[in-house]
Design an enzyme around this catalytic site. Structure first.
Site, PDB file in Angstrom:
ATOM      1  N   CYS A  55       0.835  -1.208   0.000  1.00 49.15           N
ATOM      2  CA  CYS A  55       0.000   0.000   0.000  1.00 49.15           C
ATOM      3  C   CYS A  55       0.870   1.259   0.000  1.00 49.15           C
ATOM      4  CB  CYS A  55      -0.919  -0.045   1.220  1.00 49.15           C
ATOM      5  SG  CYS A  55      -1.784   1.488   1.589  1.00 49.15           S
ATOM      6  N   CYS A  58       0.103   3.807   2.735  1.00 47.81           N
ATOM      7  CA  CYS A  58       0.562   3.266   4.023  1.00 47.81           C
ATOM      8  C   CYS A  58       2.045   3.548   4.210  1.00 47.81           C
ATOM      9  CB  CYS A  58       0.331   1.761   4.101  1.00 47.81           C
ATOM     10  SG  CYS A  58      -1.400   1.254   4.001  1.00 47.81           S
TER      11      CYS A  58
END
Length: 130
Positions: A55, A58
């Site tokens: 991600c 993230c």
């Protein structure tokens, strides 16, 4: 004698405060499904970052949370939960979008932030629970 006692009490308070801060991690802590409940109950205020290695947002958020863990040591503890590896907790809290930050106060889920939000937004949210 009163002045000496006053100095002694002040020093004791400083030592106690220092000891309390040392018990709080100064960096993010990797947590698992098995230790999740114990971790969020151990500290008065906890933010758990639900993330995954693939991600991009993230990965952008990770250094911000590392900074906050250092800056807010003694007030907030920051955990990281890889939702690919620790699926039970992700399902339990209905995590369908990451990054998702779960906030716990005294072991109870109280709030969440979804997405790669700015550092100041995270600070403001956490301050509302201090």
């Amino acid at each position: 004698m009163d002045e000496l006692e006053s100095i002694r009490q002040k020093r004791m308070q400083e030592l106690q405060h220092s000891l309390e801060q040392k018990q709080y991690p100064s960096s993010t802590v990797t947590i698992s499904d098995a230790l999740f409940d114990e971790f969020v109950s151990k500290y008065p205020l906890v933010l758990v970052d639900c993330w995954a290695p693939w991600c991009g947002p993230c990965r952008m958020l990770s250094p911000i949370l590392d900074e906050l863990a250092t800056e807010m040591q003694g007030k907030v503890v920051f955990g990281k939960l890889n939702v690919d590896d620790e699926k039970m907790t992700a399902v339990k809290f209905g995590i369908t979008s990451i990054p998702a930050m779960l906030i716990f106060k005294d072991g109870k889920f109280v709030d969440q932030l979804i997405g790669a939000v700015p550092k100041q937004n995270i600070i403001q949210k956490l301050q509302s629970y201090m």
